[in-house]
Design a protein around this motif. Structure first.
Motif, mmCIF file in Angstrom:
data_model
loop_
_atom_site.group_PDB
_atom_site.id
_atom_site.type_symbol
_atom_site.label_atom_id
_atom_site.label_comp_id
_atom_site.label_asym_id
_atom_site.label_seq_id
_atom_site.Cartn_x
_atom_site.Cartn_y
_atom_site.Cartn_z
ATOM 1 N N ARG A 146 53.475 -53.249 -0.356
ATOM 2 C CA ARG A 146 52.732 -52.009 -0.246
ATOM 3 C C ARG A 146 51.906 -51.814 -1.515
ATOM 4 O O ARG A 146 52.410 -51.994 -2.623
ATOM 5 N N LYS A 147 50.633 -51.403 -1.346
ATOM 6 C CA LYS A 147 49.779 -51.181 -2.520
ATOM 7 C C LYS A 147 50.347 -50.088 -3.405
ATOM 8 O O LYS A 147 50.313 -50.168 -4.625
ATOM 9 N N GLY A 148 50.863 -49.029 -2.770
ATOM 10 C CA GLY A 148 51.413 -47.908 -3.536
ATOM 11 C C GLY A 148 52.573 -48.332 -4.418
ATOM 12 O O GLY A 148 52.750 -47.805 -5.516
ATOM 13 N N GLN A 226 59.554 -43.692 -5.059
ATOM 14 C CA GLN A 226 58.266 -43.269 -5.627
ATOM 15 C C GLN A 226 57.161 -44.221 -5.181
ATOM 16 O O GLN A 226 56.057 -43.787 -4.828
ATOM 17 N N GLY A 227 57.451 -45.518 -5.176
ATOM 18 C CA GLY A 227 56.478 -46.498 -4.678
ATOM 19 C C GLY A 227 56.150 -46.269 -3.218
ATOM 20 O O GLY A 227 55.001 -46.408 -2.796
ATOM 21 N N ILE A 232 52.191 -44.094 0.967
ATOM 22 C CA ILE A 232 51.759 -43.158 2.012
ATOM 23 C C ILE A 232 50.497 -42.426 1.563
ATOM 24 O O ILE A 232 49.543 -42.271 2.339
ATOM 25 N N LEU A 233 50.476 -42.008 0.296
ATOM 26 C CA LEU A 233 49.302 -41.300 -0.242
ATOM 27 C C LEU A 233 48.069 -42.201 -0.212
ATOM 28 O O LEU A 233 46.988 -41.774 0.216
ATOM 29 N N PHE A 252 51.838 -37.662 9.435
ATOM 30 C CA PHE A 252 51.821 -38.159 8.057
ATOM 31 C C PHE A 252 52.461 -37.156 7.099
ATOM 32 O O PHE A 252 53.110 -37.552 6.118
ATOM 33 N N ASP A 253 52.279 -35.858 7.393
ATOM 34 C CA ASP A 253 52.902 -34.834 6.570
ATOM 35 C C ASP A 253 54.425 -34.953 6.640
ATOM 36 O O ASP A 253 55.117 -34.894 5.618
#
Length: 608
Positions: A146-148, A226-227, A232-233, A252-253
């Motif tokens: 995941r990029k996040g 946190q990642g 998701i953000l 998504f919320d």
């Protein structure tokens, strides 16, 4: 501690600051101890409790250090009172106390001043190495990650290392030295009392260590979560139009709230466990002090073996051990917490790239004959995407790859650019296997225009300079003209110096694609790869982009992956793929005359 050692190698370039920090900490610990010892002569004068000694005592050896120290203080105090009077002597003693505390705090500031350069230097170098590794790792690495999560490692995990591991650097010298000097002073005052106190310290240490056992496990969960919510953000910002268009805000919320709730619970468990350490260590310290008061009080009041002023100073020294002991216990929690962050950071830093240059890799600077794809096979996971695929692309020829989605067209672009390596077979340029060519020189021969116009939050000029850093404004404008982009760029508020927004958001799809083509034109490579460069455009934009592509492909070797078959009718060879294998190849009219797979594809698009 293995992770700690690996992170510490980043401190080597800043070792001068580390030595200066150590020197300052030595003086800090020394004056921190003397600050309490200096209370003894002041209290002796205040209580008029110093023995009258008029002859200078002689040093009798290390085992008589306490008696020598006390006798020398009594001698010094007696001489001062006789020469200056009691009040003046008291003022001198008060000045001595103030001076030692001032020097202690001065060296404390110096130690922090020097360590700041080391901490921030390590932080900078660690982030730079992480970013460099992020760029160096192959595209395939990010298809699994995941990029996040990667963003979290470069941001919050590196900060956690600074707060946890690098804060230890401040304690490694200062706190142990403070404890050492304080113990020496305590032994000098009363060896018997010091031995009694230190019977209880291992018990305290055992209780504190039990609390910190599970911190790494809880910290790892916090950082992973946190990642996850950063991912998701990142996905939300990238897909905002889809989320709004499908009224999917609640989905998504809810997903984000679920992640932050888990983060909330993990963080509470971690911080509550961590916060327990300080009060427990302080309470245990006070218990030791209470025992000390009882036992030391009996030495002062009953046995009369310890002067009261020495006992007061001794109590100050004993409490002086509590602060560094608490700091060391807190640091041990931080090491466990920082271990999780360091493990995640080092996972990226120590990941070996699957695509590496050979030690003797060839630097290829020109292209003179042909691109040969020889019997290659490739799979992303378990299923073969390409099998027994062979193709010759002579210099100056345009080869178009067509076929249904999933037939392997874009995979060929990924393999020629060496974003992925073939599993079997070979891809050669002028007879040289691309695995034997340096990645930099290979990609120097290639230009790439993708279906998604990948632009950066920069000016038009900044986006084009990615292709050729030394390009002049005239070269940039010429490339824009070839790409049919100059007509709209010159109308922008600041021309080529206009910022185009995040991912080129201020431009239309056709304008973004023409800028992508201009970037490839500016690079001026001998081999061009066009991966469905017009598939996402409207008819008018497609016409302008198609003209730009034709301008660019003149006298150039091109591999065109096409979705819209109308754009590749003039190709020298059209290759039709199905399930990773070539089923037909030839010119446009030849393939139509065969009335085979290509004919059916054209008919379907004509009908649609």
């Amino acid at each position: 501690m293995n992770y700690f050692k690996k992170i510490l190698r980043y401190a080597i370039p800043y070792k001068a600051y580390a030595w200066l920090n150590i020197i300052a900490n030595v003086f800090y610990a020394l004056f921190g101890t003397l600050a309490f010892v200096s209370l003894i002569p002041m209290l002796k004068v205040l209580f008029d409790n110093s023995a009258k000694i008029t002859e200078k005592p002689e040093y009798q050896g290390i085992f008589e250090l306490g008696d020598y120290f006390e006798n020398y203080l009594n001698y010094y105090t007696t001489m001062k009172i006789e020469s200056s009077g009691e009040m003046n002597t008291l003022l001198i003693m008060i000045g001595l106390v103030i001076s030692t505390f001032l020097l202690k705090n001065f060296f404390s500031y110096l130690a922090m001043f020097f360590i700041t350069f080391l901490r921030n230097g390590v932080l900078k170098d660690l982030r730079n190495d992480l970013y460099k590794k992020t760029i160096d790792l192959p595209v395939s690495f990010y298809s699994e990650k995941r990029k996040g999560d990667t963003i979290a490692r470069i941001t919050s995990d590196v900060l956690e290392i600074q707060h946890s591991f690098l804060s230890i650097l401040e304690l490694i010298v200062r706190e142990p030295l403070m404890i050492l000097f304080t113990i020496i002073a305590m032994l000098a005052i009363s060896a018997k009392l010091t031995v009694f106190v230190f019977i209880f310290i291992p018990v305290s240490g055992f209780i504190i260590s039990r609390i910190g056992k599970s911190l790494k496990r809880h910290s790892d969960k916090v950082q992973q979560e946190q990642g996850f919510f950063l991912s998701i953000l990142e996905e939300t910002l990238g897909g905002l139009k889809i989320i709004k268009g499908f009224n999917a805000e609640k989905i998504f919320d809810d997903k984000f709230k679920a992640s932050t709730t888990r983060f909330f619970n993990f963080s509470n468990t971690l911080l509550n466990r961590q916060n327990l350490g300080s009060p427990v260590s302080e309470f245990l310290g006070i218990v030791v002090i209470a025992i000390l008061l009882w036992y030391g009080g009996s030495m002062v009041l009953v046995e009369k073996t310890l002067p009261p002023e020495a006992f007061i100073a001794y109590m100050g020294l004993a409490y002086n051990i509590l602060t560094p002991a608490k700091a060391i216990s807190k640091a041990s929690y931080n090491v466990k917490k920082g271990n999780a962050a360091a493990e995640r950071v080092l996972e990226i830093l120590e990941t070996e790239s699957a695509i590496k240059d050979k030690p003797d890799a060839l630097v290829k600077e020109d292209f003179s004959q042909q691109v040969s794809i020889e019997n290659i096979a490739f799979k992303y996971d378990k299923e073969w995407v390409l099998n027994n695929f062979s193709l010759q692309i002579p210099k100056g020829h345009t080869v178009a790859l067509v076929g249904q989605s999933g037939s392997g067209k874009s995979t060929i672009a990924n393999l020629v650019t060496r974003f992925y390596d073939v599993d079997n077979g070979a891809i050669k340029i002028d007879g040289d296997n691309i695995k034997d060519i340096t990645q930099k020189s290979l990609r120097g021969l290639l230009g790439l225009v993708t279906q998604d116009s990948i632009l950066f939050n920069d000016t038009v000029k900044g986006n084009l300079l990615v292709a050729k850093e030394t390009a002049t404004d005239e070269e940039i404008i010429e490339a824009l003209k070839v790409a049919n982009a100059w007509e709209f760029v010159k109308e922008l508020p600041q021309g080529i110096l206009t910022n185009i927004g995040d991912s080129g958001g201020k431009l239309s799809g056709g304008q973004k694609q023409r800028l992508s083509i201009a970037r490839a034109v500016l690079k001026n490579p001998p081999i061009m790869i066009l991966d469905e460069a017009t598939s996402a455009l409207d008819t008018e934009s497609e016409r302008l982009v198609q003209e730009a592509l034709e301008n660019m492909m003149k006298n150039r070797t091109s591999i065109v992956i096409a979705h819209r078959l109308s754009t590749i009718q003039n190709a020298d060879t059209i290759v039709v793929l199905s399930k990773g294998e070539i089923v037909e190849q030839g010119k446009h009219q030849e393939l139509l005359d065969k009335a085979g797979v290509y004919y059916n594809l054209v008919e379907m698009q004509s009908f649609s």
